[in-house]
Scaffold this active site. Structure first.
Site, PDB file in Angstrom:
ATOM      1  N   GLY A 320       0.819  -1.204   0.000  1.00 26.73           N
ATOM      2  CA  GLY A 320       0.000   0.000   0.000  1.00 26.73           C
ATOM      3  C   GLY A 320       0.850   1.250   0.000  1.00 26.73           C
ATOM      4  O   GLY A 320       2.088   1.204   0.057  1.00 26.73           O
ATOM      5  N   MET A 324       1.767   8.907   5.926  1.00 21.75           N
ATOM      6  CA  MET A 324       2.383  10.198   6.232  1.00 21.75           C
ATOM      7  C   MET A 324       2.722  10.327   7.713  1.00 21.75           C
ATOM      8  O   MET A 324       3.587  11.110   8.090  1.00 21.75           O
ATOM      9  CB  MET A 324       1.436  11.330   5.836  1.00 21.75           C
ATOM     10  CG  MET A 324       1.115  11.397   4.351  1.00 21.75           C
ATOM     11  SD  MET A 324       0.005  12.786   3.998  1.00 21.75           S
ATOM     12  CE  MET A 324      -0.231  12.583   2.224  1.00 21.75           C
ATOM     13  N   ASP A 374     -10.342  -2.841  15.480  1.00 20.70           N
ATOM     14  CA  ASP A 374      -9.851  -2.745  16.849  1.00 20.70           C
ATOM     15  C   ASP A 374      -8.325  -2.720  16.830  1.00 20.70           C
ATOM     16  O   ASP A 374      -7.687  -3.231  15.908  1.00 20.70           O
ATOM     17  CB  ASP A 374     -10.357  -3.935  17.659  1.00 20.70           C
ATOM     18  CG  ASP A 374     -10.225  -3.728  19.159  1.00 20.70           C
ATOM     19  OD1 ASP A 374      -9.949  -2.583  19.586  1.00 20.70           O
ATOM     20  OD2 ASP A 374     -10.411  -4.700  19.916  1.00 20.70           O
TER      21      ASP A 374
END
EC number: 2.7.11.5
Length: 571
Positions: A320, A324, A374
């Site tokens: 992916g 940032m 979670d």
């Protein structure tokens, strides 16, 4: 003559603290039935948050008891703590929740000592409990046999699961559930005279629902069974669905859901019962799903170190777009990502480290409505350097040197979160069929809407910040910019003052720190024009500030939305 070191006394204080925690935990849990019957939906949310916070509050309290009751040089003599552990083992051996009490002991030890003093001699890195114990006690399940018709079997169930609020139309519910059962199962099963239903005796509660959980079985096969109940205010209780599909039941116990409230005197036995009907679930996730999230964390860690010890897997950077704020890595053979905070954020990010930590901890206590993963927070992970791909380790050392360091041939990770690994939505869409794109964008919009209705605004709604689960659900997992929806100021873009304004690269209107302009979403979210148009057709109201303002008004008025953890076809 020197006094004997007080190992037994320290062990007793720790266990007394655990008893106090369990009593408070059980008191909150037992209130779930009354809150459901009285339709106190906001109280349900408050109770869920209070029960989550209870663990750390009680650990801090018992830490205070220990420091007050024992001299520091005695209490903090780590070389004597194997004696405490042995004394503690003798105390917990007769208990029905002994595996939880080990985790509690670990929490107290870690609250007193730095993590570099952790060892299996002093605490329970590996459990001392057998995997399954047989205790003399009343059964935790009820079994119903098919004597004549399916409807009669269902009627017997609901006679045992009565509430102070009556069922609104039980006959209609029974007829509908019988029809659903016949649709779900092969005809021969419904006619099998040896068909039985086994249900867990306590009811599970979460949000606006109550759940009967168990299994259907014949001598040859079994199916999970969940019957969700709803309280329709003014109309009584209604059996909303009957679910026998393992994938659907798995979603109900998903890592994206709030924790159930259920009174389980023998937690390990209930988890083993769930494991039999949901074999694809790890026990860490099952313990977490019923509120024992700290023990879920213990079981997760044990599974992780076992995986590393028994495989050639090495940590690599997660697929992916690079984050940032966070750097994310994973183990290919272990269905988890590990997230650390970078030392320096991209210039476009205005948050700081403390804010990021605050946001991630917030997710633990809010209603995740099945749309937020979670997390578990860890400190001072230590792994062999050889377990890291060299490029992965080099990147982690470069972007987060204050968090990741080398100590000889050991990698120290001072702080990280773990989450379930998913396929990033942007990557999923690159390889999806036309039908899969439609389903994913439909669910992406629903995820945003359901989070918003639960008073959560994701902030950064880019596709890369959402993932697709193995069940095809779209889930948000990047929390550094989340906020409560009611804190956001949704605005329409003011009309241009002059024709030149539209040609300017700068806005012609003021922008406050909490201002959001939904009209700007389409090009921001979608570079692909086709996906942009499709999403506009599916969820175009998300581009209208008035839609968001309407949700804010409903939340401020105290409305609690219905978000069902099962698909519409099951209802």
């Amino acid at each position: 003559m020197s006094q004997p070191w007080p190992a037994a006394e320290i062990a007793r204080v720790i266990l007394d603290g655990f008893d106090d925690y369990r009593e408070h935990f059980r008191r909150i849990t037992l209130g779930a039935r009354e809150r459901f019957e009285q339709a106190r939906w906001q109280d349900i949310q408050r109770a869920a948050a209070a029960r989550i916070n209870l663990y750390e509050e009680k650990v801090a309290e018992v830490n205070g008891w220990l420091r007050k009751g024992f001299e520091g040089q005695v209490l903090l003599d780590v070389e004597q703590w194997p004696l405490v552990k042995n004394a503690y083992i003798r105390l917990i051996d007769p208990r029905l929740d002994d595996e939880l009490s080990e985790t509690w002991y670990n929490s107290l030890f870690c609250s007193l000592f730095s993590h570099d003093q952790i060892s299996d001699g002093c605490m329970f890195i590996h459990t001392t409990r057998p995997s399954m114990r047989v205790h003399e006690r009343a059964a935790q399940t009820r079994t119903y046999a098919l004597t004549d018709r399916l409807k009669g079997l269902l009627r017997a169930i609901f006679a045992d699961y009565a509430f102070d609020v009556p069922y609104g139309d039980l006959e209609a519910d029974l007829s509908r559930l019988e029809e659903q059962l016949r649709e779900c199962l092969p005809d021969w099963v419904c006619k099998d005279p040896q068909l039985k239903i086994e249900l867990f005796t306590p009811v599970l509660y979460r949000n606006k629902g109550a759940y009967l959980v168990g299994r259907l079985y014949t001598p040859d096969e079994q199916w999970p069974l969940v019957i969700p109940l709803l309280h329709r205010e003014g109309h009584g209780i209604e059996a909303d669905a009957l679910i026998t599909d393992e994938a659907e039941v798995s979603i109900i116990f998903s890592f994206t859901r709030s924790y159930f409230m259920v009174d389980v005197p023998v937690p390990g036995e209930f988890v083993n019962f769930l494991k039999r009907i949901l074999p694809g679930k790890h026990i860490a996730e099952l313990y977490t799903s019923i509120g024992f999230y700290k023990h879920g964390k213990s079981e997760f860690y044990r599974a992780l170190i076992n995986h590393l010890a028994n495989s050639d897997d090495r940590f690599v950077m997660a697929p992916g777009v690079r984050g940032m704020v966070m750097s994310v890595f994973t183990l290919p053979g272990f269905n988890t990502v590990f997230k650390i905070i970078k030392d320096r954020f991209s210039p476009s990010k205005t948050v700081d480290r403390a804010t990021v930590i605050e946001k991630y901890r917030l997710v633990k206590s809010v209603d995740r409505v099945g749309r937020m993963a979670d997390t578990q927070e860890f400190a001072d992970f230590r792994f062999p350097q050889g377990k890291f791909d060299p490029e992965c380790l080099a990147e982690l050392l470069e972007v987060a040197p204050s968090t990741v360091s080398l100590e000889g041939d050991t990698v120290l990770i001072r702080h990280c979160w773990t989450e379930r690994r998913m396929t990033p939505l942007n990557l999923y869409l690159e390889h999806a069929s036309e039908g899969q794109v439609l389903e994913a964008l439909e669910d992406y919009g629903l995820a945003i809407k359901q989070l918003a209705a639960a008073n959560i605004f994701p902030g950064d709604m880019l596709l890369k910040n959402f993932g697709v689960t193995r069940h095809g659900r779209v889930v948000f997992y990047d929390y550094d910019e989340i906020s409560f929806l009611t804190e956001v100021n949704f605005r329409h873009i003011p009309p241009p003052r002059y024709p030149e304004d539209e040609m300017s690269g700068e806005p012609w209107y003021s922008i406050g720190p909490h201002d959001v302009f939904p009209e700007e979403f389409p090009p921001f979210l979608f570079a692909d024009i086709g996906q942009r148009r499709l999403f506009s057709r599916l969820h175009g109201e998300l581009y209208d500030a008035d839609y968001w303002k309407g949700l804010q008004e409903a939340i401020r008025a105290g409305k609690v939305i219905d978000v069902f953890p099962y698909r519409r076809k099951s209802r």
